[in-house]
Design an enzyme around this catalytic site. Structure first.
Site, PDB file in Angstrom:
ATOM      1  N   ILE A 121       0.842  -1.207   0.000  1.00 36.07           N
ATOM      2  CA  ILE A 121       0.000   0.000   0.000  1.00 36.07           C
ATOM      3  C   ILE A 121       0.877   1.256   0.000  1.00 36.07           C
TER       4      ILE A 121
ATOM      5  N   SER B 222       2.428  -7.776   8.183  1.00 34.19           N
ATOM      6  CA  SER B 222       1.027  -7.658   7.769  1.00 34.19           C
ATOM      7  C   SER B 222       0.316  -8.966   7.398  1.00 34.19           C
TER       8      SER B 222
ATOM      9  N   THR C  54       7.490  -5.045  15.617  1.00 34.55           N
ATOM     10  CA  THR C  54       7.303  -3.902  14.701  1.00 34.55           C
ATOM     11  C   THR C  54       5.985  -3.176  14.956  1.00 34.55           C
TER      12      THR C  54
ATOM     13  N   THR D  66      -6.184  -1.495  10.215  1.00 32.82           N
ATOM     14  CA  THR D  66      -6.976  -2.521   9.528  1.00 32.82           C
ATOM     15  C   THR D  66      -8.340  -2.728  10.199  1.00 32.82           C
ATOM     16  N   ASP D  67      -9.279  -3.272   9.436  1.00 33.17           N
ATOM     17  CA  ASP D  67     -10.584  -3.643  10.011  1.00 33.17           C
ATOM     18  C   ASP D  67     -10.485  -4.894  10.889  1.00 33.17           C
ATOM     19  N   GLU D  68      -9.341  -5.613  10.789  1.00 32.17           N
ATOM     20  CA  GLU D  68      -9.247  -6.887  11.521  1.00 32.17           C
ATOM     21  C   GLU D  68      -9.240  -6.684  13.039  1.00 32.17           C
TER      22      GLU D  68
ATOM     23  N   TYR E 167      -1.688 -10.969  14.473  1.00 31.56           N
ATOM     24  CA  TYR E 167      -1.587  -9.760  13.627  1.00 31.56           C
ATOM     25  C   TYR E 167      -2.600  -8.722  14.082  1.00 31.56           C
TER      26      TYR E 167
ATOM     27  N   ALA F  74      -4.217  -8.437  16.844  1.00 24.22           N
ATOM     28  CA  ALA F  74      -3.974  -7.957  18.209  1.00 24.22           C
ATOM     29  C   ALA F  74      -2.841  -6.931  18.225  1.00 24.22           C
TER      30      ALA F  74
ATOM     31  N   LYS G  69      -1.967  -4.964  15.728  1.00 23.79           N
ATOM     32  CA  LYS G  69      -2.459  -3.720  15.125  1.00 23.79           C
ATOM     33  C   LYS G  69      -3.386  -2.998  16.112  1.00 23.79           C
TER      34      LYS G  69
ATOM     35  N   LEU H 273      -4.037 -13.498  -0.581  1.00 24.32           N
ATOM     36  CA  LEU H 273      -4.910 -14.323  -1.437  1.00 24.32           C
ATOM     37  C   LEU H 273      -4.866 -13.972  -2.930  1.00 24.32           C
TER      38      LEU H 273
ATOM     39  N   PRO I 204      -4.909 -23.007  -3.342  1.00 24.28           N
ATOM     40  CA  PRO I 204      -5.315 -23.413  -1.999  1.00 24.28           C
ATOM     41  C   PRO I 204      -6.403 -22.519  -1.407  1.00 24.28           C
TER      42      PRO I 204
ATOM     43  N   TYR J  20      -8.634 -22.035   2.016  1.00 25.82           N
ATOM     44  CA  TYR J  20      -8.729 -22.479   3.416  1.00 25.82           C
ATOM     45  C   TYR J  20     -10.187 -22.835   3.765  1.00 25.82           C
TER      46      TYR J  20
ATOM     47  N   ASP K  47      -8.031 -25.427   7.298  1.00 27.81           N
ATOM     48  CA  ASP K  47      -8.334 -24.029   7.590  1.00 27.81           C
ATOM     49  C   ASP K  47      -7.225 -23.367   8.404  1.00 27.81           C
TER      50      ASP K  47
HETATM   51  P1  NAD Z   1       3.271  -4.969   3.347  1.00 24.84           P
HETATM   52  O1  NAD Z   1       3.597  -6.143   4.199  1.00 24.84           O
HETATM   53  O2  NAD Z   1       3.134  -5.136   1.869  1.00 24.84           O
HETATM   54  O3  NAD Z   1       4.370  -3.834   3.554  1.00 24.84           O
HETATM   55  C1  NAD Z   1       4.879  -3.500   4.815  1.00 24.84           C
HETATM   56  C2  NAD Z   1       6.157  -2.697   4.605  1.00 24.84           C
HETATM   57  O4  NAD Z   1       6.657  -2.325   5.903  1.00 24.84           O
HETATM   58  C3  NAD Z   1       7.278  -3.494   3.919  1.00 24.84           C
HETATM   59  O5  NAD Z   1       7.857  -2.710   2.899  1.00 24.84           O
HETATM   60  C4  NAD Z   1       8.277  -3.766   5.046  1.00 24.84           C
HETATM   61  O6  NAD Z   1       9.616  -3.833   4.601  1.00 24.84           O
HETATM   62  C5  NAD Z   1       8.054  -2.551   5.942  1.00 24.84           C
HETATM   63  N1  NAD Z   1       8.434  -2.795   7.338  1.00 24.84           N
HETATM   64  C6  NAD Z   1       8.112  -3.878   8.105  1.00 24.84           C
HETATM   65  N2  NAD Z   1       8.649  -3.739   9.337  1.00 24.84           N
HETATM   66  C7  NAD Z   1       9.287  -2.537   9.352  1.00 24.84           C
HETATM   67  C8  NAD Z   1      10.001  -1.834  10.339  1.00 24.84           C
HETATM   68  N3  NAD Z   1      10.179  -2.339  11.572  1.00 24.84           N
HETATM   69  N4  NAD Z   1      10.512  -0.616  10.029  1.00 24.84           N
HETATM   70  C9  NAD Z   1      10.356  -0.091   8.781  1.00 24.84           C
HETATM   71  N5  NAD Z   1       9.695  -0.734   7.799  1.00 24.84           N
HETATM   72  C10 NAD Z   1       9.156  -1.939   8.089  1.00 24.84           C
HETATM   73  O7  NAD Z   1       1.953  -4.354   3.977  1.00 24.84           O
HETATM   74  P2  NAD Z   1       0.773  -3.566   3.274  1.00 24.84           P
HETATM   75  O8  NAD Z   1      -0.222  -4.530   2.788  1.00 24.84           O
HETATM   76  O9  NAD Z   1       1.342  -2.562   2.340  1.00 24.84           O
HETATM   77  O10 NAD Z   1       0.150  -2.834   4.532  1.00 24.84           O
HETATM   78  C11 NAD Z   1       0.570  -1.521   4.909  1.00 24.84           C
HETATM   79  C12 NAD Z   1      -0.189  -1.115   6.160  1.00 24.84           C
HETATM   80  O11 NAD Z   1      -1.591  -1.129   5.898  1.00 24.84           O
HETATM   81  C13 NAD Z   1       0.033  -2.059   7.335  1.00 24.84           C
HETATM   82  O12 NAD Z   1       0.127  -1.282   8.501  1.00 24.84           O
HETATM   83  C14 NAD Z   1      -1.222  -2.924   7.362  1.00 24.84           C
HETATM   84  O13 NAD Z   1      -1.508  -3.341   8.670  1.00 24.84           O
HETATM   85  C15 NAD Z   1      -2.250  -1.950   6.849  1.00 24.84           C
HETATM   86  N6  NAD Z   1      -3.399  -2.549   6.146  1.00 24.84           N
HETATM   87  C16 NAD Z   1      -3.184  -3.452   5.127  1.00 24.84           C
HETATM   88  C17 NAD Z   1      -4.296  -3.957   4.448  1.00 24.84           C
HETATM   89  C18 NAD Z   1      -4.129  -4.921   3.294  1.00 24.84           C
HETATM   90  O14 NAD Z   1      -5.118  -5.462   2.800  1.00 24.84           O
HETATM   91  N7  NAD Z   1      -2.931  -5.159   2.798  1.00 24.84           N
HETATM   92  C19 NAD Z   1      -5.590  -3.577   4.801  1.00 24.84           C
HETATM   93  C20 NAD Z   1      -5.756  -2.642   5.838  1.00 24.84           C
HETATM   94  C21 NAD Z   1      -4.649  -2.135   6.487  1.00 24.84           C
HETATM   95  P1  TYD Z   2      -5.288 -12.768   3.159  1.00 30.19           P
HETATM   96  O1  TYD Z   2      -5.015 -12.246   1.784  1.00 30.19           O
HETATM   97  O2  TYD Z   2      -4.185 -13.465   3.884  1.00 30.19           O
HETATM   98  O3  TYD Z   2      -5.858 -11.547   3.997  1.00 30.19           O
HETATM   99  P2  TYD Z   2      -6.532 -11.547   5.507  1.00 30.19           P
HETATM  100  O4  TYD Z   2      -6.314 -12.841   6.145  1.00 30.19           O
HETATM  101  O5  TYD Z   2      -5.770 -10.436   6.149  1.00 30.19           O
HETATM  102  O6  TYD Z   2      -7.975 -11.227   5.275  1.00 30.19           O
HETATM  103  O7  TYD Z   2      -6.514 -13.773   3.085  1.00 30.19           O
HETATM  104  C1  TYD Z   2      -7.756 -13.347   2.560  1.00 30.19           C
HETATM  105  C2  TYD Z   2      -8.724 -14.512   2.733  1.00 30.19           C
HETATM  106  O8  TYD Z   2      -8.290 -15.590   1.904  1.00 30.19           O
HETATM  107  C3  TYD Z   2      -8.759 -15.058   4.145  1.00 30.19           C
HETATM  108  O9  TYD Z   2     -10.086 -15.450   4.455  1.00 30.19           O
HETATM  109  C4  TYD Z   2      -7.859 -16.279   4.096  1.00 30.19           C
HETATM  110  C5  TYD Z   2      -8.044 -16.787   2.668  1.00 30.19           C
HETATM  111  N1  TYD Z   2      -6.883 -17.469   2.066  1.00 30.19           N
HETATM  112  C6  TYD Z   2      -7.053 -18.712   1.465  1.00 30.19           C
HETATM  113  O10 TYD Z   2      -8.162 -19.256   1.424  1.00 30.19           O
HETATM  114  N2  TYD Z   2      -5.970 -19.317   0.905  1.00 30.19           N
HETATM  115  C7  TYD Z   2      -4.729 -18.767   0.935  1.00 30.19           C
HETATM  116  O11 TYD Z   2      -3.755 -19.409   0.431  1.00 30.19           O
HETATM  117  C8  TYD Z   2      -4.563 -17.488   1.535  1.00 30.19           C
HETATM  118  C9  TYD Z   2      -3.219 -16.824   1.608  1.00 30.19           C
HETATM  119  C10 TYD Z   2      -5.684 -16.861   2.096  1.00 30.19           C
END
Ligand code: NAD
Ligand code: TYD
Length: 361
Positions: A13, A85, A100, A134-136, A160, A162, A164, A200, A215, A217, A290
């Site tokens: 992101i 994440s 982190t 996150t919404d989680e 994760y 918890a 966040k 996913l 795969p 789950y 799962d």
């Molecule tokens: P990501 O895992 O793709 O990227 C995380 C980045 O943070 C990586 O570039 C990593 O190198 C860096 N990083 C990790 N630990 C670090 C540290 N200690 N110091 C500096 N950099 C560090 O994650 P993302 O999907 O881009 O998510 C970004 C943020 O958005 C996260 O805080 C996540 O919780 C939140 N978020 C993600 C989603 C999603 O669907 N991906 C949804 C809602 C919120």
């Molecule tokens: P994921 O992309 O890991 O996001 P989050 O768990 O943060 O929502 O997973 C999205 C959904 O897909 C989640 O319900 C778990 C499921 N999933 C699978 O069914 N198979 C997979 O291999 C992965 C990585 C996720």
């Protein structure tokens, strides 16, 4: 122009946010990223000659480095994307997440507070700390529960979530106790270009492209609310520029889908864009054991951000998914770079002992 210190900006992101911020001239960017396994250092290569972009490799827990960067670059805002994440990894290695997401965010808040307290009154007034969450943190919904609102009680279920939740509470406390001008966004599942293929949508896309098992789950009926990443980036910029201090906003796609439907749609798109004779990709679907504690349903009520700031998602799921899959097809080098040895080790660790079946387990 403003200057933002973005943390974790090489990740999924953050990198999309930085590209948009530079393209739309929102700000100059200092990007502090540890470069964990979860990113490809080449992701932002196109900015290497951009004078408004500066990359620093470092950890948000490193207070000395933070102090130096803040003093040197005098940012107008700090945007905290940095995190561990991935839920499945948090089940196997929770300590990295505490390190982190909780302790790192704490150190970043401390450094931000020390910097903010020393700013001139005018800069101090305008400074913002935006925490991307996150919404989680809200836990799991039944099929008939109302969607998460900003006042839904926190009930995180995975390490994760918890971690966040812990970081969100610290951000809240720094606003209420010290007056640090914070903002928090709690967003649903994002999808789009540059997402690491442990999540996913990119995992299924790349497996399906290469005719590997897909795969799923449990029974595949877990529901997520999918938002295209650019819409999330726009929401963050809007909250940063227009929100009242101390607010939290839920951000979602109004797009609930169960996992099986998402996977089937990816298969359909790939069968059209990259057909393989004799292969129907949905035949690769494999139900596997799962995820422990797997949240059943997430859904976001984003009426507050719509009412206060006029934000709503622009992209629809069909067009967003098509763009996403197209991006992976057009960037085989990026894909190859992230699917290195460490990635193979993870795939082995996460999937090898999951029981496999052709119908839901
Ligand atoms: P990501 O895992 O793709 O990227 C995380 C980045 O943070 C990586 O570039 C990593 O190198 C860096 N990083 C990790 N630990 C670090 C540290 N200690 N110091 C500096 N950099 C560090 O994650 P993302 O999907 O881009 O998510 C970004 C943020 O958005 C996260 O805080 C996540 O919780 C939140 N978020 C993600 C989603 C999603 O669907 N991906 C949804 C809602 C919120
Ligand atoms: P994921 O992309 O890991 O996001 P989050 O768990 O943060 O929502 O997973 C999205 C959904 O897909 C989640 O319900 C778990 C499921 N999933 C699978 O069914 N198979 C997979 O291999 C992965 C990585 C996720």
């Amino acid at each position: 122009m403003q200057t933002f210190l973005v943390t974790g900006g090489v990740g999924f992101i953050g990198s999309n946010f930085i590209l948009k911020a530079r393209k739309e001239q929102w700000a100059n960017i200092i990007n502090l990223d540890k470069l964990t396994y979860a990113c490809n250092p080449q992701t932002l290569a196109e900015l290497q000659n951009d004078p408004g972009y500066y990359f620093v490799r470092g950890d948000i827990s490193d207070t000395e480095m933070l102090g130096y960067l803040l003093e040197r670059y005098q940012p107008d805002a700090i945007l905290n994307f940095a995190a561990e994440s991935h839920v499945d990894r948090s089940i196997l290695s929770p300590l990295d997440f505490i390190q982190t997401n909780v302790l790192g965010t704490f150190q970043l808040l401390e450094a931000s507070k020390a910097y903010w307290e020393k700013l001139s009154p005018e800069k101090r007034e305008k400074f913002r700390f935006l925490h991307v969450s996150t919404d989680e943190v809200y836990g799991s919904l039944s099929p008939t529960d109302p969607a998460f609102r900003e006042d839904t009680p926190y009930a995180p279920n995975s390490p994760y979530a918890a971690s966040k939740a812990g970081s969100d509470h610290l951000v809240r406390a720094y606003y209420h106790t010290y007056g640090l001008p914070t903002l928090t966004t709690n967003c649903s599942n994002n999808y789009g270009p540059r997402q690491f293929p442990e999540k996913l949508i990119p995992l299924i896309t790349l497996n399906a492209l290469n005719a590997k098992p897909l795969p799923i789950y449990g029974d595949g009926q877990n529901v997520r609310d999918w938002l295209y990443v650019d819409d999330h980036c726009d929401a963050i910029q809007l909250v940063l520029q227009q929100s009242r201090l101390g607010e939290t906003y839920n951000v979602g796609g109004n797009n609930e889908q169960n996992n099986l439907t998402v996977v089937e749609e990816i298969c359909e798109v790939l069968d059209k864009l990259a057909p393989k004779p004799g292969l129907r990709r949905s035949d690769l679907i494999t139900f596997v054991k799962d995820r422990p504690g797997h949240d059943r349903r997430y859904a976001i009520d984003c009426s507050k951000i719509k009412r206060d700031l006029g934000w709503e998602p622009k992209e629809n799921f069909d067009s967003g998914l098509l763009k996403t899959i197209q991006w992976y097809l057009n960037n085989p080098n990026w894909v190859e770079e992230v699917q290195s040895g460490a990635y193979q080790t993870w795939i082995e660790q996460n999937y090898s002992d999951r029981q496999v079946a052709s119908s839901p387990i």
